[in-house]
Design a protein around this motif. Structure first.
Motif, PDB file in Angstrom:
ATOM      1  N   VAL A 199       0.807  -1.073   0.161  1.00  0.00           N
ATOM      2  CA  VAL A 199      -0.086   0.002   0.098  1.00  0.00           C
ATOM      3  C   VAL A 199       0.731   1.172  -0.054  1.00  0.00           C
ATOM      4  O   VAL A 199       1.918   1.176   0.471  1.00  0.00           O
ATOM      5  CB  VAL A 199      -0.966  -0.019   1.326  1.00  0.00           C
ATOM      6  CG1 VAL A 199      -1.814  -0.894   1.207  1.00  0.00           C
ATOM      7  CG2 VAL A 199      -0.175   0.063   2.492  1.00  0.00           C
ATOM      8  N   ALA A 200       0.291   2.224  -0.636  1.00  0.00           N
ATOM      9  CA  ALA A 200       0.858   3.538  -0.606  1.00  0.00           C
ATOM     10  C   ALA A 200       0.113   4.676  -0.762  1.00  0.00           C
ATOM     11  O   ALA A 200      -0.906   4.417  -1.632  1.00  0.00           O
ATOM     12  CB  ALA A 200       1.855   3.704  -1.570  1.00  0.00           C
ATOM     13  N   ARG A 201       0.361   5.636  -0.056  1.00  0.00           N
ATOM     14  CA  ARG A 201      -0.650   6.646  -0.212  1.00  0.00           C
ATOM     15  C   ARG A 201      -2.065   6.349  -0.019  1.00  0.00           C
ATOM     16  O   ARG A 201      -3.075   6.930  -0.599  1.00  0.00           O
ATOM     17  CB  ARG A 201      -0.680   7.770  -1.317  1.00  0.00           C
ATOM     18  CG  ARG A 201       0.930   8.155  -1.662  1.00  0.00           C
ATOM     19  CD  ARG A 201       1.108   8.822  -2.746  1.00  0.00           C
ATOM     20  NE  ARG A 201       0.729   8.002  -4.065  1.00  0.00           N
ATOM     21  CZ  ARG A 201       1.547   6.938  -4.562  1.00  0.00           C
ATOM     22  NH1 ARG A 201       2.714   7.108  -4.135  1.00  0.00           N
ATOM     23  NH2 ARG A 201       1.321   6.001  -5.241  1.00  0.00           N
ATOM     24  N   GLY A 202      -2.687   5.569   0.909  1.00  0.00           N
ATOM     25  CA  GLY A 202      -3.733   5.034   0.947  1.00  0.00           C
ATOM     26  C   GLY A 202      -4.449   4.239   0.236  1.00  0.00           C
ATOM     27  O   GLY A 202      -5.830   4.100   0.122  1.00  0.00           O
ATOM     28  N   GLU A 203      -3.665   3.687  -0.884  1.00  0.00           N
ATOM     29  CA  GLU A 203      -4.113   2.738  -1.877  1.00  0.00           C
ATOM     30  C   GLU A 203      -3.395   1.542  -1.947  1.00  0.00           C
ATOM     31  O   GLU A 203      -2.194   1.418  -1.510  1.00  0.00           O
ATOM     32  CB  GLU A 203      -4.203   3.449  -3.282  1.00  0.00           C
ATOM     33  CG  GLU A 203      -4.895   4.789  -3.430  1.00  0.00           C
ATOM     34  CD  GLU A 203      -4.696   5.547  -4.762  1.00  0.00           C
ATOM     35  OE1 GLU A 203      -4.317   4.817  -5.483  1.00  0.00           O
ATOM     36  OE2 GLU A 203      -5.215   6.650  -4.757  1.00  0.00           O
ATOM     37  N   THR A 204      -4.185   0.283  -2.242  1.00  0.00           N
ATOM     38  CA  THR A 204      -3.514  -0.952  -2.525  1.00  0.00           C
ATOM     39  C   THR A 204      -2.716  -0.622  -3.837  1.00  0.00           C
ATOM     40  O   THR A 204      -3.354  -0.373  -4.832  1.00  0.00           O
ATOM     41  CB  THR A 204      -4.560  -1.967  -2.565  1.00  0.00           C
ATOM     42  OG1 THR A 204      -5.100  -2.006  -1.572  1.00  0.00           O
ATOM     43  CG2 THR A 204      -3.686  -3.128  -2.773  1.00  0.00           C
ATOM     44  N   VAL A 205      -1.412  -0.917  -4.104  1.00  0.00           N
ATOM     45  CA  VAL A 205      -0.701  -0.572  -5.144  1.00  0.00           C
ATOM     46  C   VAL A 205      -0.407  -1.958  -5.957  1.00  0.00           C
ATOM     47  O   VAL A 205      -0.028  -2.030  -7.034  1.00  0.00           O
ATOM     48  CB  VAL A 205       0.468   0.154  -4.993  1.00  0.00           C
ATOM     49  CG1 VAL A 205       0.048   1.621  -4.748  1.00  0.00           C
ATOM     50  CG2 VAL A 205       1.458  -0.209  -3.740  1.00  0.00           C
ATOM     51  N   LYS A 206      -0.063  -2.911  -4.910  1.00  0.00           N
ATOM     52  CA  LYS A 206       0.018  -4.145  -5.613  1.00  0.00           C
ATOM     53  C   LYS A 206      -0.088  -5.402  -4.542  1.00  0.00           C
ATOM     54  O   LYS A 206       0.323  -5.408  -3.489  1.00  0.00           O
ATOM     55  CB  LYS A 206       1.476  -4.274  -5.962  1.00  0.00           C
ATOM     56  CG  LYS A 206       2.257  -5.536  -6.815  1.00  0.00           C
ATOM     57  CD  LYS A 206       3.556  -5.552  -7.089  1.00  0.00           C
ATOM     58  CE  LYS A 206       4.099  -6.750  -7.837  1.00  0.00           C
ATOM     59  NZ  LYS A 206       3.764  -6.578  -9.298  1.00  0.00           N
ATOM     60  N   THR A 207      -0.643  -6.424  -5.102  1.00  0.00           N
ATOM     61  CA  THR A 207      -0.822  -7.913  -4.414  1.00  0.00           C
ATOM     62  C   THR A 207      -0.012  -8.876  -4.958  1.00  0.00           C
ATOM     63  O   THR A 207      -0.040  -8.915  -6.378  1.00  0.00           O
ATOM     64  CB  THR A 207      -2.312  -7.943  -4.407  1.00  0.00           C
ATOM     65  OG1 THR A 207      -3.146  -7.107  -3.864  1.00  0.00           O
ATOM     66  CG2 THR A 207      -2.618  -9.423  -3.755  1.00  0.00           C
ATOM     67  N   GLN A 208       0.794  -9.415  -4.261  1.00  0.00           N
ATOM     68  CA  GLN A 208       1.900 -10.432  -4.461  1.00  0.00           C
ATOM     69  C   GLN A 208       1.714 -11.662  -3.741  1.00  0.00           C
ATOM     70  O   GLN A 208       1.821 -11.528  -2.560  1.00  0.00           O
ATOM     71  CB  GLN A 208       3.300  -9.697  -4.828  1.00  0.00           C
ATOM     72  CG  GLN A 208       4.226 -10.248  -5.388  1.00  0.00           C
ATOM     73  CD  GLN A 208       5.313  -9.539  -5.462  1.00  0.00           C
ATOM     74  OE1 GLN A 208       5.886  -9.089  -4.400  1.00  0.00           O
ATOM     75  NE2 GLN A 208       6.195  -9.514  -6.335  1.00  0.00           N
ATOM     76  N   SER A 209       1.945 -12.735  -4.527  1.00  0.00           N
ATOM     77  CA  SER A 209       2.044 -13.923  -3.574  1.00  0.00           C
ATOM     78  C   SER A 209       3.721 -14.152  -3.825  1.00  0.00           C
ATOM     79  O   SER A 209       4.329 -13.574  -4.676  1.00  0.00           O
ATOM     80  CB  SER A 209       1.315 -15.127  -4.119  1.00  0.00           C
ATOM     81  OG  SER A 209       2.098 -15.468  -5.484  1.00  0.00           O
ATOM     82  N   LEU A 210       4.269 -15.033  -3.032  1.00  0.00           N
ATOM     83  CA  LEU A 210       5.607 -15.114  -2.725  1.00  0.00           C
ATOM     84  C   LEU A 210       6.200 -15.986  -4.037  1.00  0.00           C
ATOM     85  O   LEU A 210       7.216 -15.614  -4.668  1.00  0.00           O
ATOM     86  CB  LEU A 210       5.973 -15.963  -1.503  1.00  0.00           C
ATOM     87  CG  LEU A 210       7.509 -15.687  -0.945  1.00  0.00           C
ATOM     88  CD1 LEU A 210       7.507 -14.348  -0.538  1.00  0.00           C
ATOM     89  CD2 LEU A 210       7.979 -16.657   0.125  1.00  0.00           C
ATOM     90  N   ALA A 211       5.294 -16.737  -4.508  1.00  0.00           N
ATOM     91  CA  ALA A 211       5.640 -17.454  -5.788  1.00  0.00           C
ATOM     92  C   ALA A 211       5.842 -16.323  -7.153  1.00  0.00           C
ATOM     93  O   ALA A 211       6.653 -16.441  -7.838  1.00  0.00           O
ATOM     94  CB  ALA A 211       4.664 -18.292  -6.456  1.00  0.00           C
ATOM     95  N   ASP A 212       4.811 -15.479  -6.960  1.00  0.00           N
ATOM     96  CA  ASP A 212       5.204 -14.393  -8.074  1.00  0.00           C
ATOM     97  C   ASP A 212       6.365 -13.464  -7.781  1.00  0.00           C
ATOM     98  O   ASP A 212       7.134 -13.150  -8.647  1.00  0.00           O
ATOM     99  CB  ASP A 212       4.022 -13.035  -7.677  1.00  0.00           C
ATOM    100  CG  ASP A 212       2.719 -13.874  -8.221  1.00  0.00           C
ATOM    101  OD1 ASP A 212       2.697 -14.968  -9.062  1.00  0.00           O
ATOM    102  OD2 ASP A 212       1.629 -13.381  -7.808  1.00  0.00           O
ATOM    103  N   ALA A 213       6.714 -13.318  -6.477  1.00  0.00           N
ATOM    104  CA  ALA A 213       7.802 -12.447  -6.166  1.00  0.00           C
ATOM    105  C   ALA A 213       9.180 -13.345  -6.566  1.00  0.00           C
ATOM    106  O   ALA A 213      10.065 -12.730  -7.089  1.00  0.00           O
ATOM    107  CB  ALA A 213       7.876 -12.206  -4.584  1.00  0.00           C
ATOM    108  N   GLY A 214       8.909 -14.626  -6.435  1.00  0.00           N
ATOM    109  CA  GLY A 214      10.482 -15.296  -6.913  1.00  0.00           C
ATOM    110  C   GLY A 214      10.453 -15.059  -8.352  1.00  0.00           C
ATOM    111  O   GLY A 214      11.569 -15.457  -9.109  1.00  0.00           O
ATOM    112  N   ALA A 215       9.279 -15.139  -9.270  1.00  0.00           N
ATOM    113  CA  ALA A 215       9.598 -15.076 -10.577  1.00  0.00           C
ATOM    114  C   ALA A 215       9.843 -14.015 -11.368  1.00  0.00           C
ATOM    115  O   ALA A 215      10.069 -13.751 -12.407  1.00  0.00           O
ATOM    116  CB  ALA A 215       8.141 -15.657 -11.157  1.00  0.00           C
TER     117      ALA A 215
END
Lengths: 316, 354
Positions: free
Chosen positions: A217-233
């Motif tokens: 989140v940033a400035r009161g908004e959700t900016v990204k939703t990520q699973s750890l699998a996505d993060a690895g890729a």
């Protein structure tokens, strides 16, 4: 996980959609979506003042959102606060304790406020004090506790009624390294038991090792939703050290991989931009085959940190 | 951690269990703070000094000493109690909010009413501690004789009730106001409004009730055989301005001193020489009853008739006073309860939930 934002019938975990909340003229939360499925540790990550604490207060049924819907274990905190509260454990970022009460008294009192019988509460309090390594301090007044000890007591308090959803606001702050490892293991274990664990934190490298997913989140908004699998890729920086930096650079150049040099003359380091773990494995293999004396090969930062910094870039 | 012993779905918190737990939590903290004991000692010494001085000065007067000392003690205890109760109650809720412990209560199964009830009971019991500390002096006054046991018991009970009302005002204010300093000051102001404001309002508004009546121009009185004043009226009727205090006497009812004084049953006690003494509380009660009765009773020779100025036949005013004070306290507590409702919709500026 198929806990989509619209699916309330699941009845477990945390689902919040389109949350908005302002205090006077200040819009603390402007548009946040947040999903934390049961059995997972979900991180809530964002810079200071991004609305993390406000969102957690809304999820904890203490603050009503101006707009949006929240479901905790399938219940709406505004309509059914007591049902929600029976199932959540909340650890605030500001620590408040009853200084003149002992750790054990605090836990037994709070257990009583959840309608837990005294005899059961005593057993449960003793077990939790053991879990957070406060048994030696069980009968000392909370006033004399160090910040880390208070933090651990606060965690035990949040767990006293065995909630199925845990909302922890900066639980690791003030903890010594040993307690951090304990906290990580405890939260992992609770998630594996099927509980929903939500953690907000700044210490991203630690979250890397325990979370299953993260909401930025940033400035009161959700900016990204990520699973750890996505993060690895995702594409990220890897740092490589070698006994011979010159030959390492030649090899990287030859493979046409973007790189940058980091570190001083005494600890030279090359960082390369790689598209994911497969690419990293490939590069390492080719470096070794080319007889480059690699001494270290690792992601430059945590996966979450990488995402955080990439999101943070547009803040400035 | 065993999960068998706890079944989250069936978890409920009974009303009185919740109140009792909050009460125990509050009392434990109060009993463990040194300040409360220091205050108790200070209180004991001050009340003791007042009692000793009163006993010394009244021993010079004639008539039974017991009632004088006893009523003065009751007055002083009420006075000091009114000074003390706001300090013990008016930071109950916002003090917790500042310390970050209110949200920890709100996140549990407690409802706002239970939090307020528990905190009110705890502050009441804490202030009753001071009443208990003054009992030795009241017993001393009783030992001097001349005080009806019933009067003594009623006085102590009413002191306790007054403390409870002030504590409720304080706890209600503490839920309403953002800062402890503000709620404590406002509670003191409300107590001053009841204790002094009622007197001032009564005094000032009595001018508004002034009417012209006819009364004998010349009155004289003599003592009858039973010691009661008897008036004889003569001369022509002239216009006299009088305040119709019976219309505004209800303002006085809200005064804590009036409530306590008016509720104490009195019976004139005479010593072996036939002297009777009037204590300060009985004096207050008499003045209020005269105000209630109005000129018909207090003005001799109204319309040329020697009226009955002996026994005042007016209804007791203290139930009205208790009602007014109770209504004020209940209003503040109810408004405070709304402030404690979660999830919070509108947050008072400058406050945090946690």
């Amino acid at each position: 996980m198929d806990n989509s934002a619209g699916d309330h019938s699941a009845g477990t975990g945390v689902v919040a959609a389109g949350i908005r909340r302002s205090f006077g003229s200040v819009e603390a939360v402007r548009r946040m979506d947040f999903t934390a499925p049961a059995g997972e540790v979900t991180a809530l990550i964002g810079p200071n003042g991004s609305g993390k604490t406000t969102l957690l207060l809304i999820l904890a049924s203490l603050l009503a959102p101006d707009a949006g819907s929240v479901r905790i274990n399938g219940y709406d905190p505004v309509a059914n606060p007591l049902e929600v509260r029976a199932g959540i454990g909340w650890m605030p970022d500001t620590l408040g304790t009853w200084g003149s009460l002992t750790a054990r008294e605090i836990l037994v009192t709070v257990a009583g406020l959840y309608g837990i019988e005294r005899s059961v509460a005593g057993v449960r309090a003793a077990g939790l004090l053991e879990t957070v390594h406060l048994t030696d301090f069980a009968d000392k007044p909370a006033r004399v506790f160090s910040r880390g000890q208070q933090q651990r007591l606060s965690l035990a308090r949040a767990l006293i009624h065995d909630p199925s959803v845990l909302l922890l606001d900066e639980p690791a702050s003030g903890l010594d390294p040993g307690s951090r490892v304990d906290l990580r293991a405890l939260l992992r274990r609770l998630a594996d038991e099927g509980k929903t664990v939500v953690v907000s934190s700044h210490v991203l490298s630690e979250l890397d090792e325990m979370v299953d997913g993260a909401v930025f989140v940033a400035r009161g908004e959700t900016v990204k939703t990520q699973s750890l699998a996505d993060a690895g890729a995702q594409e990220r920086w890897y740092s490589i050290r070698s006994l011979n930096t010159g030959s390492l650079l030649r090899q990287v150049d030859e493979l046409r991989i973007p790189y940058r040099q980091r570190g001083g003359a005494d600890r030279p380091e090359v960082q390369v931009r790689l598209a994911g773990e497969t690419a990293a494995a490939q590069l390492l293999r080719s470096l070794v085959q080319a007889d480059v004396a690699v001494t270290a090969f690792a992601p430059a930062g945590g996966a979450l940190e990488e995402t955080y910094m990439s999101l943070d870039a547009d803040r400035r | 951690m065993s999960t068998q012993a706890l079944s989250p779905e069936a978890r409920t918190l009974g009303y009185w269990t919740g109140v009792r737990t909050v009460f125990a939590l509050e009392i434990k903290q109060r009993l463990r703070s040194r300040g409360w004991y220091v205050l108790l000692v200070v209180w004991f010494v001050v009340i003791g000094l007042v009692a000793a001085l009163t006993a010394l000065s009244s021993s010079a007067a004639m008539g039974p000493q017991g009632p004088v000392l006893y009523e003065l003690m009751v007055g002083f205890i009420l006075f000091f109690g009114l000074l003390l109760a706001p300090a013990l109650s008016a930071n109950a809720v916002n003090g917790d909010r500042a310390a970050g412990t209110l949200a920890i209560l709100q996140i549990t199964l407690l409802r706002p009413g239970q939090i307020l009830a528990g905190k009110w009971l705890a502050s009441w019991v804490a202030s009753m501690g001071f009443l208990v500390a003054s009992l030795p002096f009241l017993l001393w006054a009783l030992a001097l004789g001349g005080v009806e046991p019933l009067s003594a018991v009623v006085a102590v009970v009413m002191l306790g009730v007054e403390l409870g009302i002030v504590c409720a005002v304080g706890v209600g204010m503490s839920a309403l106001a953002a800062r402890p300093l503000f709620s404590i000051v406002v509670t003191y102001m409300l107590v001053a409004l009841l204790g002094l404001g009622t007197l001032i309002t009564f005094g000032l508004s009595s001018f508004l009730t002034i009417e012209t009546v006819k009364a004998s121009s010349s009155t004289s009185y003599s003592y009858g055989s039973n010691g009661v004043e008897e008036y004889s009226c003569s001369g022509p009727l002239t216009d006299v301005s009088v305040a119709r205090t019976e219309r505004i006497a209800w303002i006085l009812a809200a005064n804590p001193f009036v409530v306590v004084a008016d509720s104490i049953p009195t019976a004139p006690v005479r010593d072996e020489n036939g002297f009777s003494t009037t204590g300060v509380m009985e004096g207050i009660s008499t003045l209020v009853r005269q105000a209630q009765a109005g000129p018909e009773h207090t003005m001799p020779c109204l319309n040329g008739e020697a009226g009955n100025t002996g026994e005042l036949d007016v209804p007791p005013i203290w139930p009205l006073g208790l009602g007014l004070q109770g209504a004020l306290a209940a209003l503040l507590v109810l408004l405070g309860r709304r402030r404690l409702r979660t999830p919070v919709r509108s947050l008072t500026a400058g406050t945090r939930i946690a």
